[in-house]
Design a protein around this motif. Structure first.
Motif, mmCIF file in Angstrom:
data_model
loop_
_atom_site.group_PDB
_atom_site.id
_atom_site.type_symbol
_atom_site.label_atom_id
_atom_site.label_comp_id
_atom_site.label_asym_id
_atom_site.label_seq_id
_atom_site.Cartn_x
_atom_site.Cartn_y
_atom_site.Cartn_z
ATOM 1 N N UNK A 24 -6.006 -1.839 2.350
ATOM 2 C CA UNK A 24 -5.280 -2.539 1.269
ATOM 3 C C UNK A 24 -4.035 -1.624 1.265
ATOM 4 N N UNK A 25 -5.128 -0.682 0.632
ATOM 5 C CA UNK A 25 -4.086 0.375 -0.448
ATOM 6 C C UNK A 25 -2.990 0.824 0.487
ATOM 7 N N UNK A 26 -3.119 0.963 2.096
ATOM 8 C CA UNK A 26 -2.315 1.497 2.436
ATOM 9 C C UNK A 26 -0.601 0.513 3.013
ATOM 10 N N UNK A 27 -1.558 -0.403 3.513
ATOM 11 C CA UNK A 27 -0.826 -1.820 3.527
ATOM 12 C C UNK A 27 0.451 -2.150 2.065
ATOM 13 N N UNK A 28 -0.487 -2.442 1.326
ATOM 14 C CA UNK A 28 -0.207 -2.120 -0.204
ATOM 15 C C UNK A 28 1.412 -1.015 -0.436
ATOM 16 N N UNK A 29 0.761 0.173 -0.222
ATOM 17 C CA UNK A 29 1.976 1.561 -0.955
ATOM 18 C C UNK A 29 3.304 1.088 0.361
ATOM 19 N N UNK A 30 2.717 1.267 2.184
ATOM 20 C CA UNK A 30 2.904 1.491 3.037
ATOM 21 C C UNK A 30 3.582 2.393 3.075
ATOM 22 N N UNK A 81 -3.821 -1.065 12.351
ATOM 23 C CA UNK A 81 -3.192 -1.487 12.904
ATOM 24 C C UNK A 81 -2.900 -3.011 13.218
ATOM 25 N N UNK A 82 -4.132 -3.735 12.891
ATOM 26 C CA UNK A 82 -4.312 -5.557 12.709
ATOM 27 C C UNK A 82 -3.656 -5.550 11.444
ATOM 28 N N UNK A 83 -3.722 -4.361 10.540
ATOM 29 C CA UNK A 83 -3.736 -5.233 9.294
ATOM 30 C C UNK A 83 -1.865 -4.696 9.269
ATOM 31 N N UNK A 84 -1.619 -3.744 10.102
ATOM 32 C CA UNK A 84 0.020 -3.494 10.612
ATOM 33 C C UNK A 84 0.447 -2.137 9.494
ATOM 34 N N UNK A 85 -0.715 -1.444 9.635
ATOM 35 C CA UNK A 85 -1.213 -0.088 8.452
ATOM 36 C C UNK A 85 -0.847 1.054 10.061
ATOM 37 N N UNK A 86 0.675 2.042 9.748
ATOM 38 C CA UNK A 86 0.329 2.892 11.263
ATOM 39 C C UNK A 86 -1.257 4.466 10.471
ATOM 40 N N UNK A 87 -1.433 4.470 11.630
ATOM 41 C CA UNK A 87 -3.302 4.994 11.297
ATOM 42 C C UNK A 87 -3.116 5.697 12.803
#
Length: 147
Positions: A24-30, A81-87
């Motif tokens: 969630x944090x990574x998604x919000x901060x891109x 990745x399902x949340x749109x975060x590069x991992x």
């Protein structure tokens, strides 16, 4: 703010919570996410009368642990990745968990470490130790601790 976040997980319920929060944090901060699982080495006994295990068996056990550790990291990577975060999913082999976490953060150029803590106090903390406490004490980058 943060561009690359490392989250340490052992697959426990508490560490899964940390992974969810880190995603969630990574998604919000891109930000990109590095998911780490530290795999221990097989303990060797040097005491007389200790059970002896062949090097092949030790290798098989350590490979099994490494495969399970990679599966834990891969599952978290897929969730990110399902949340749109590069991992990126990584494992490290070490008996020194805190040291391995900090080394992985440095190697992957992370600027934040996210991890869970059981919040143990008193004698149980002394007996069981605290990898989170070690990371908090010795890390040169910020650490976000979740309970």
């Amino acid at each position: 703010m943060y561009k690359r976040i490392l989250v340490a997980t052992d697959g426990s319920t508490l560490s899964k919570k940390a992974v969810k929060e880190a995603i969630g944090l990574a998604a919000s901060l891109e930000a990109a996410l590095v998911v780490l699982n530290v795999v221990p080495r097989y303990p060797m006994s040097y005491f007389e009368g200790g059970a002896t295990i062949s090097p092949q068996e030790v290798g098989r056990i350590e490979k099994d642990w490494a495969d399970k550790g990679q599966a834990i990291a891969d599952a978290a990577q897929k969730s990110a990745q399902a949340a749109g975060v590069t991992a990126k999913a990584v494992t490290a082999r070490s008996d020194l968990v805190a040291t391995a976490i900090m080394a992985a953060a440095k190697k992957n150029k992370c600027d934040l470490i996210v991890m869970a803590s059981h919040g143990r106090k008193g004698l149980s903390r002394i007996l069981l130790g605290s990898e989170t406490q070690q990371v908090l004490t010795h890390s040169s980058i910020p650490v976000l601790v979740l309970r």
